[in-house]
Scaffold this active site. Structure first.
Site, PDB file in Angstrom:
ATOM      1  N   LYS A 174       0.828  -1.206   0.000  1.00  0.00           N
ATOM      2  CA  LYS A 174       0.000   0.000   0.000  1.00  0.00           C
ATOM      3  C   LYS A 174       0.871   1.267   0.000  1.00  0.00           C
ATOM      4  O   LYS A 174       2.090   1.190   0.229  1.00  0.00           O
ATOM      5  CB  LYS A 174      -0.944  -0.056   1.214  1.00  0.00           C
TER       6      LYS A 174
ATOM      7  N   TYR B 124     -12.222  -2.253  -3.727  1.00  0.00           N
ATOM      8  CA  TYR B 124     -12.704  -2.428  -2.355  1.00  0.00           C
ATOM      9  C   TYR B 124     -14.233  -2.324  -2.268  1.00  0.00           C
ATOM     10  O   TYR B 124     -14.778  -2.026  -1.201  1.00  0.00           O
ATOM     11  CB  TYR B 124     -12.037  -1.414  -1.425  1.00  0.00           C
TER      12      TYR B 124
ATOM     13  N   PHE C  16     -15.548   3.036   7.116  1.00  0.00           N
ATOM     14  CA  PHE C  16     -14.172   3.385   6.780  1.00  0.00           C
ATOM     15  C   PHE C  16     -13.917   3.449   5.274  1.00  0.00           C
ATOM     16  O   PHE C  16     -12.796   3.721   4.847  1.00  0.00           O
ATOM     17  CB  PHE C  16     -13.192   2.401   7.439  1.00  0.00           C
TER      18      PHE C  16
ATOM     19  N   ARG D 253      -1.464 -14.241   4.127  1.00  0.00           N
ATOM     20  CA  ARG D 253      -2.215 -13.618   5.233  1.00  0.00           C
ATOM     21  C   ARG D 253      -1.439 -13.766   6.546  1.00  0.00           C
ATOM     22  O   ARG D 253      -1.447 -12.858   7.386  1.00  0.00           O
ATOM     23  CB  ARG D 253      -3.599 -14.268   5.378  1.00  0.00           C
TER      24      ARG D 253
ATOM     25  N   THR E 221      -5.183  -7.140  10.613  1.00  0.00           N
ATOM     26  CA  THR E 221      -5.519  -5.876   9.942  1.00  0.00           C
ATOM     27  C   THR E 221      -5.023  -4.668  10.738  1.00  0.00           C
ATOM     28  O   THR E 221      -4.483  -3.723  10.171  1.00  0.00           O
ATOM     29  CB  THR E 221      -7.058  -5.786   9.777  1.00  0.00           C
TER      30      THR E 221
ATOM     31  N   ARG F  43       2.774  -6.298   8.959  1.00  0.00           N
ATOM     32  CA  ARG F  43       2.046  -5.163   9.540  1.00  0.00           C
ATOM     33  C   ARG F  43       2.635  -4.756  10.886  1.00  0.00           C
ATOM     34  O   ARG F  43       2.722  -3.553  11.199  1.00  0.00           O
ATOM     35  CB  ARG F  43       0.560  -5.490   9.634  1.00  0.00           C
TER      36      ARG F  43
ATOM     37  N   ASN G 224      -1.955   0.339   6.664  1.00  0.00           N
ATOM     38  CA  ASN G 224      -1.511  -0.944   7.216  1.00  0.00           C
ATOM     39  C   ASN G 224      -0.662  -1.775   6.247  1.00  0.00           C
ATOM     40  O   ASN G 224      -0.640  -2.998   6.311  1.00  0.00           O
ATOM     41  CB  ASN G 224      -2.692  -1.732   7.794  1.00  0.00           C
TER      42      ASN G 224
ATOM     43  N   HIS H 137      -2.105  -5.413   1.417  1.00  0.00           N
ATOM     44  CA  HIS H 137      -3.373  -6.115   1.207  1.00  0.00           C
ATOM     45  C   HIS H 137      -3.052  -7.523   0.746  1.00  0.00           C
ATOM     46  O   HIS H 137      -2.079  -7.730   0.021  1.00  0.00           O
ATOM     47  CB  HIS H 137      -4.209  -5.428   0.111  1.00  0.00           C
TER      48      HIS H 137
ATOM     49  N   GLU I 217      -9.564 -10.773  -7.816  1.00  0.00           N
ATOM     50  CA  GLU I 217      -8.609  -9.669  -7.643  1.00  0.00           C
ATOM     51  C   GLU I 217      -7.453  -9.771  -8.641  1.00  0.00           C
ATOM     52  O   GLU I 217      -6.977  -8.757  -9.158  1.00  0.00           O
ATOM     53  CB  GLU I 217      -8.092  -9.663  -6.206  1.00  0.00           C
TER      54      GLU I 217
HETATM   55  P1  RTP Z   1      -6.987  -5.973   3.152  1.00  0.00           P
HETATM   56  O1  RTP Z   1      -8.319  -6.303   2.515  1.00  0.00           O
HETATM   57  O2  RTP Z   1      -6.517  -4.577   2.825  1.00  0.00           O
HETATM   58  O3  RTP Z   1      -5.968  -7.025   2.879  1.00  0.00           O
HETATM   59  O4  RTP Z   1      -7.136  -5.987   4.734  1.00  0.00           O
HETATM   60  P2  RTP Z   1      -7.907  -7.036   5.634  1.00  0.00           P
HETATM   61  O5  RTP Z   1      -8.468  -8.134   4.786  1.00  0.00           O
HETATM   62  O6  RTP Z   1      -6.993  -7.403   6.750  1.00  0.00           O
HETATM   63  O7  RTP Z   1      -9.074  -6.154   6.206  1.00  0.00           O
HETATM   64  P3  RTP Z   1     -10.532  -5.849   5.585  1.00  0.00           P
HETATM   65  O8  RTP Z   1     -11.537  -6.160   6.629  1.00  0.00           O
HETATM   66  O9  RTP Z   1     -10.682  -6.494   4.243  1.00  0.00           O
HETATM   67  O10 RTP Z   1     -10.502  -4.278   5.415  1.00  0.00           O
HETATM   68  C1  RTP Z   1      -9.897  -3.665   4.294  1.00  0.00           C
HETATM   69  C2  RTP Z   1      -9.073  -2.494   4.746  1.00  0.00           C
HETATM   70  O11 RTP Z   1      -9.920  -1.492   5.261  1.00  0.00           O
HETATM   71  C3  RTP Z   1      -9.282  -0.838   6.333  1.00  0.00           C
HETATM   72  N1  RTP Z   1     -10.053  -0.973   7.531  1.00  0.00           N
HETATM   73  N2  RTP Z   1     -10.228   0.010   8.342  1.00  0.00           N
HETATM   74  N3  RTP Z   1     -11.049   1.627  10.509  1.00  0.00           N
HETATM   75  C4  RTP Z   1     -11.429   0.363  10.454  1.00  0.00           C
HETATM   76  O12 RTP Z   1     -12.121  -0.145  11.305  1.00  0.00           O
HETATM   77  C5  RTP Z   1     -10.991  -0.439   9.333  1.00  0.00           C
HETATM   78  N4  RTP Z   1     -11.283  -1.688   9.148  1.00  0.00           N
HETATM   79  C6  RTP Z   1     -10.685  -2.039   7.989  1.00  0.00           C
HETATM   80  C7  RTP Z   1      -7.925  -1.475   6.538  1.00  0.00           C
HETATM   81  O13 RTP Z   1      -6.942  -0.690   5.888  1.00  0.00           O
HETATM   82  C8  RTP Z   1      -8.078  -2.810   5.869  1.00  0.00           C
HETATM   83  O14 RTP Z   1      -6.843  -3.277   5.401  1.00  0.00           O
HETATM   84 MG    MG Z   2      -9.634  -7.810   3.062  1.00  0.00          MG
END
Ligand code: RTP
Ligand code: MG
Length: 141
Positions: free
Chosen positions: A11, A51, A59, A87, A93, A104, A114, A117, A128
């Site tokens: 990112k 996304y 968010f 992962r 996250t 991370r 963070n 992805h 994707e």
């Molecule tokens: P990613 O998709 O980016 O790999 O991350 P992830 O699976 O660990 O998390 P996901 O639930 O898919 O959320 C995508 C991205 O959104 C941001 N986020 N912010 N402020 C918040 O509560 C929040 N929750 C998620 C994070 O940047 C996350 O990577």
């Molecule tokens: Mg995700």
């Protein structure tokens, strides 16, 4: 375990910190190969579409703004159990909750910025990869 492919994005925060190589070393040390890669500045439309599953989440706007705040490094990782392995390398996250030694934990500043992805399942990995590498020969080696 089967050879899989997954989509990874370094990112804007991590690209700005100049740690692409350090993150690639973690992929390589875990036995994952770079099967395709592009350094790109995402458009707002691309970030919103990528996304899209999160578009009703509070968010979402901040996430899109962050993802277009600078260039990202996008790669297809290939290897045994690549989706879960990536992962695990990424960590939770929220970097505050990420295990020590994960990408991370070591490179991310916040739940928004963070560092990386990674696709979360085989179905999302296929979607994707096709999104960012349409019709591409993804090299297997
Ligand atoms: P990613 O998709 O980016 O790999 O991350 P992830 O699976 O660990 O998390 P996901 O639930 O898919 O959320 C995508 C991205 O959104 C941001 N986020 N912010 N402020 C918040 O509560 C929040 N929750 C998620 C994070 O940047 C996350 O990577
Ligand atoms: Mg995700």
């Amino acid at each position: 375990m089967a050879i899989e492919r997954t989509l990874s994005i370094i990112k804007p925060d991590a690209v700005a910190k100049n740690v692409i190589g350090q993150i690639y070393a973690r992929f390589e040390n875990a036995g994952l190969k770079i099967a395709a890669a592009r350094l790109v500045q995402l458009s707002r439309q691309e970030a919103e579409q990528f996304y899209g599953v999160h578009k009703e989440r509070p968010f979402f706007k901040d996430l899109v703004e962050f993802m277009i705040s600078g260039p990202v490094m996008i790669q297809v990782l290939e290897g045994e159990g690549a989706i879960l392995k990536n992962r695990e390398l990424m960590g939770a996250t929220d970097p505050k909750k990420a295990d020590a030694g994960t990408i991370r934990a070591d490179f991310a500043d916040s739940i928004d910025a963070n560092a990386v992805h990674g696709s979360d399942a085989a179905e999302t990995a296929a979607v994707e990869i096709a999104f960012f590498f349409p019709g591409l020969n993804v090299y297997s080696r």
